[in-house]
Write a protein that holds these residues in place. Structure first.
Motif, PDB file in Angstrom:
ATOM      1  N   ASN A   1       0.863  -1.192   0.000  1.00 42.64           N
ATOM      2  CA  ASN A   1       0.000   0.000   0.000  1.00 42.64           C
ATOM      3  C   ASN A   1       0.892   1.232   0.000  1.00 42.64           C
ATOM      4  N   ALA A   2       0.329   2.378  -0.361  1.00 38.78           N
ATOM      5  CA  ALA A   2       1.080   3.632  -0.281  1.00 38.78           C
ATOM      6  C   ALA A   2       1.326   3.959   1.190  1.00 38.78           C
ATOM      7  N   PRO A   3       2.450   4.619   1.520  1.00 37.19           N
ATOM      8  CA  PRO A   3       2.770   4.908   2.922  1.00 37.19           C
ATOM      9  C   PRO A   3       1.594   5.552   3.671  1.00 37.19           C
ATOM     10  N   ALA A   4       1.257   4.966   4.832  1.00 36.51           N
ATOM     11  CA  ALA A   4       0.027   5.308   5.555  1.00 36.51           C
ATOM     12  C   ALA A   4      -0.008   6.770   5.990  1.00 36.51           C
ATOM     13  N   LEU A   5       1.049   7.211   6.653  1.00 39.75           N
ATOM     14  CA  LEU A   5       1.070   8.569   7.196  1.00 39.75           C
ATOM     15  C   LEU A   5       0.887   9.599   6.081  1.00 39.75           C
ATOM     16  N   MET A   6       1.580   9.397   4.959  1.00 43.53           N
ATOM     17  CA  MET A   6       1.493  10.348   3.847  1.00 43.53           C
ATOM     18  C   MET A   6       0.099  10.362   3.221  1.00 43.53           C
ATOM     19  N   GLN A   7      -0.567   9.205   3.199  1.00 42.11           N
ATOM     20  CA  GLN A   7      -1.948   9.188   2.681  1.00 42.11           C
ATOM     21  C   GLN A   7      -2.828  10.148   3.467  1.00 42.11           C
ATOM     22  N   ARG A   8      -2.618  10.159   4.790  1.00 45.79           N
ATOM     23  CA  ARG A   8      -3.410  11.085   5.614  1.00 45.79           C
ATOM     24  C   ARG A   8      -3.018  12.536   5.362  1.00 45.79           C
ATOM     25  N   LEU A   9      -1.698  12.778   5.261  1.00 45.06           N
ATOM     26  CA  LEU A   9      -1.220  14.164   5.138  1.00 45.06           C
ATOM     27  C   LEU A   9      -1.672  14.834   3.843  1.00 45.06           C
ATOM     28  N   VAL A  10      -1.634  14.077   2.732  1.00 41.73           N
ATOM     29  CA  VAL A  10      -1.922  14.730   1.453  1.00 41.73           C
ATOM     30  C   VAL A  10      -3.417  14.870   1.195  1.00 41.73           C
ATOM     31  N   ALA A  11      -4.234  14.073   1.895  1.00 45.03           N
ATOM     32  CA  ALA A  11      -5.677  14.077   1.603  1.00 45.03           C
ATOM     33  C   ALA A  11      -6.278  15.479   1.631  1.00 45.03           C
ATOM     34  N   PRO A  12      -6.075  16.251   2.716  1.00 44.44           N
ATOM     35  CA  PRO A  12      -6.731  17.561   2.744  1.00 44.44           C
ATOM     36  C   PRO A  12      -6.037  18.607   1.869  1.00 44.44           C
ATOM     37  N   LEU A  13      -4.946  18.247   1.202  1.00 41.89           N
ATOM     38  CA  LEU A  13      -4.151  19.248   0.471  1.00 41.89           C
ATOM     39  C   LEU A  13      -4.271  19.115  -1.039  1.00 41.89           C
ATOM     40  N   GLN A  14      -5.366  18.517  -1.505  1.00 40.83           N
ATOM     41  CA  GLN A  14      -5.507  18.271  -2.940  1.00 40.83           C
ATOM     42  C   GLN A  14      -5.544  19.567  -3.757  1.00 40.83           C
ATOM     43  N   ARG A  15      -5.942  20.665  -3.128  1.00 41.48           N
ATOM     44  CA  ARG A  15      -5.982  21.926  -3.878  1.00 41.48           C
ATOM     45  C   ARG A  15      -4.775  22.816  -3.557  1.00 41.48           C
ATOM     46  N   ASN A  16      -3.848  22.291  -2.761  1.00 39.41           N
ATOM     47  CA  ASN A  16      -2.653  23.068  -2.405  1.00 39.41           C
ATOM     48  C   ASN A  16      -1.503  22.733  -3.335  1.00 39.41           C
ATOM     49  N   SER A  17      -0.493  23.571  -3.257  1.00 37.73           N
ATOM     50  CA  SER A  17       0.668  23.361  -4.108  1.00 37.73           C
ATOM     51  C   SER A  17       1.777  24.289  -3.656  1.00 37.73           C
TER      52      SER A  17
END
Lengths: 398, 398
Positions: B283-299
């Protein structure tokens, strides 16, 4: 057809696993999750040790510049140096950072090792019962798996392994502590295995590599000491992860360690790094590489698992099940009272107990219990195991 | 021999890359790291946006129980649902969490996609110049890469692609914004490509899949809008990562999104999840899955890259280099003033400038500059580019 025929076939072959998983999910829907005793997955309910959580807080509060960037495909030099020092202490061998390749868990590490070592059609000998994913990992690299049954107590059949080695053999893969049996191979069997590999290598004029999957190396009981394969045979690669000892399975962090005196070590290490890159792992997750580095001597509290092993072992034997007492990992692999393990596992399902039939590990007639769950779930499940034992006449007095 | 012959050959074929890398390292030893202008690697020096660092602190301070455990091989349901909502908004298509598979970066995602789709010998069409790792990813799955040159401005040669499609073609892979050219394919070329894929698919009685590697999708300039391949062709898989937009390349976090109306979508998604598991990513790294979820519109701040693009583009054209102006990514791919790009790149090395010859991307006679470095390094390097231009008569007045 949309998808690869090979993948389609592999998925169909394992569709009974899926069916059983779906039946388990259906049970949970019917009875509620807390009323189904799920021993089907090796997904530890333990949390990482407090030291790891502390390291994570420290890094989050004081981020290091560039700590999420690419690094060398083999991983951070600092992390590899720490692991090498740990290995040098453990083995007395001259490990240094060059001998370590950080990987996306042990599953990633095994894929990398097979890719680096195997030519099309070369064989990997695997003692059975075995972790079923090995078949895919070997096949991904174009290799072929050759299973060799273990003895009744799941110890290595060394004669069988010797007979199975022929000119196409490239690797012997052992997994100790073992999934699914919990067995730990003893020093004498490792020593004899090393003698066989040396002898056959000489006869065949080639190096046979030993890969040890040590994902469960810290989960070990009864003051047993895990024999160190590196000390018996130079052409050894250890593949391991911090999924179990630091309870980080979802984070995908592990490593490959290559014996400093391994045959053609330099070329092999280059090939491992190349494969880590080109298989698409690129590198092990950066943040986790930093977190695990200082925790090489840490581990979750293994007594918690030992207590659960004892609980299950004593209960199951008292119900009349035939069980080899596990010395490590968090699995127990009893004999089913009937030959058809799938039917037996369905009997357990009728008691809301989920386990995996032995044929999922190349050993029909057995079943696997993963006991990395809350103690209470084990206690509440025991009546079900007892009732099924009674049904099959294992236990005379109900 | 210790290592796989195939891996050995692949390593030898790319040994000039290694040699150049080593020459670069030697330059750094001789002159000091800060006196060598290293434009050879796409390893962004930017830090993740503050929002990500904040999320990390929040999670470290208030850990969620079980947040490092295994989850479904496709990733957290919550993360996939957030990405699906983002995609539904972007495309107007009915994406839901089932259409998303979280992966170990885009490199992991591409390996998973090829494994799931390709049978031995099936072909993947790749416009050239191209990211050289594609060759390995396709080969890992038993596929064959078929290169089709782009036009002089690096736009798609649609006629060439149409001619290259035959009964063994399974996938067309495009990478936009492109590595190494920085080119963004325009809406009209995507529309025409879709028409070709539909027509040829009908002729051949099969589905040809379009895979879009969109790793650089947020790094885009001049108010150009990246055309959305999903809106032109249903049999489309987007493979992307947060390596560039959130500056997390070392963390290996990305995803595959499957068009909701993709041919045999359900079977394909199952095959992707199966491949993600059995290739050893799990699976993709667990912690990073959580971190990037709310940042889909960030950059990260893209203007920083745009400024560097402008700096390089204006300087190089004023020195007389022929350059296609990049609209995205952080690469620029000028024509070398002589045919032999390796010799030319060595000329730049004599000015302590490290770049990669075009043949590393299937396009001899060019060279790639990765400008994801500090602005000051670019400024200090320009004299060197000017001197070499002068040597080859590109610039008449020195």
């Amino acid at each position: 057809m949309a998808i690869s025929k090979k993948v389609k076939t592999a998925m169909e072959d394992s569709s009974w696993v899926r069916r059983m998983f779906e039946e388990g999910e259906e049970l949970k829907r019917l009875h509620g999750v807390s009323n189904v005793f799920d021993f089907s997955l090796g997904n530890p309910e333990m949390e990482p040790p407090p030291s790891l959580k502390k390291e994570l807080r420290a890094l989050a509060d004081h981020p290091i510049a560039g700590m999420h960037r690419y690094m060398a495909n083999s991983g951070y030099s600092e992390t590899r140096a720490i692991i090498a020092r740990f290995l040098a202490d453990e083995t007395g061998l001259p490990f240094d950072e060059r001998h370590i390749v950080m990987t996306v868990g042990a599953a990633g590490g095994l894929n990398v090792a097979f890719k680096a070592l195997l030519d099309e059609g070369e064989e990997v000998i695997v003692p059975s019962p075995y972790f079923a994913e090995f078949r895919f990992y070997i096949d991904n690299a174009g290799g072929r798996m050759r299973l060799v049954d273990t003895h009744d107590d799941f110890s290595l059949d060394l004669e069988g392994i010797e007979k199975a080695i022929h000119r196409n053999t490239k690797v012997v893969l052992i997994n100790s502590p073992n999934n699914p049996t919990g067995v730990v191979y003893d020093p004498s069997s490792l020593e004899k295995l090393a003698t066989i590999l040396r002898k056959k290598g000489q006869e065949l004029g080639k190096t046979i590599y030993l890969i040890t999957d040590e994902a469960y190396r810290r989960i070990i009981y009864d003051q047993v000491k895990l024999p160190i394969a590196f000390q018996y045979y130079p052409h050894t690669l250890r593949v391991t992860s911090h999924s179990k000892d630091l309870a980080l399975p979802g984070e995908r962090i592990g490593y490959i360690a290559v014996h400093p005196h391994c045959g053609e070590a330099e070329a092999l290490i280059s090939a491992l790094i190349f494969s880590n890159r080109t298989l698409g792992f690129v590198n092990a997750p950066a943040l986790m590489q930093r977190l695990v580095a200082p925790l090489q001597r840490n581990s979750v509290d293994v007594r918690v698992y030992e207590e659960k092993r004892d609980l299950f072992y004593h209960a199951l034997t008292s119900f009349g099940y035939q069980v080899v007492k596990p010395q490590g990992a968090f699995y127990i692999f009893p004999k089913a009272p009937i030959e058809d393990d799938v039917t037996f596992v369905k009997d357990l399902q009728s008691k809301r107990i989920l386990t995996v039939p032995g044929r999922g590990f190349g050993k029909p007639g057995y079943f696997r219990i993963a006991y990395c769950v809350e103690k209470q779930m084990i206690e509440r499940s025991l009546t079900g195991f007892e009732e099924v034992a009674f049904k099959y006449g294992l236990k005379k007095t109900g």
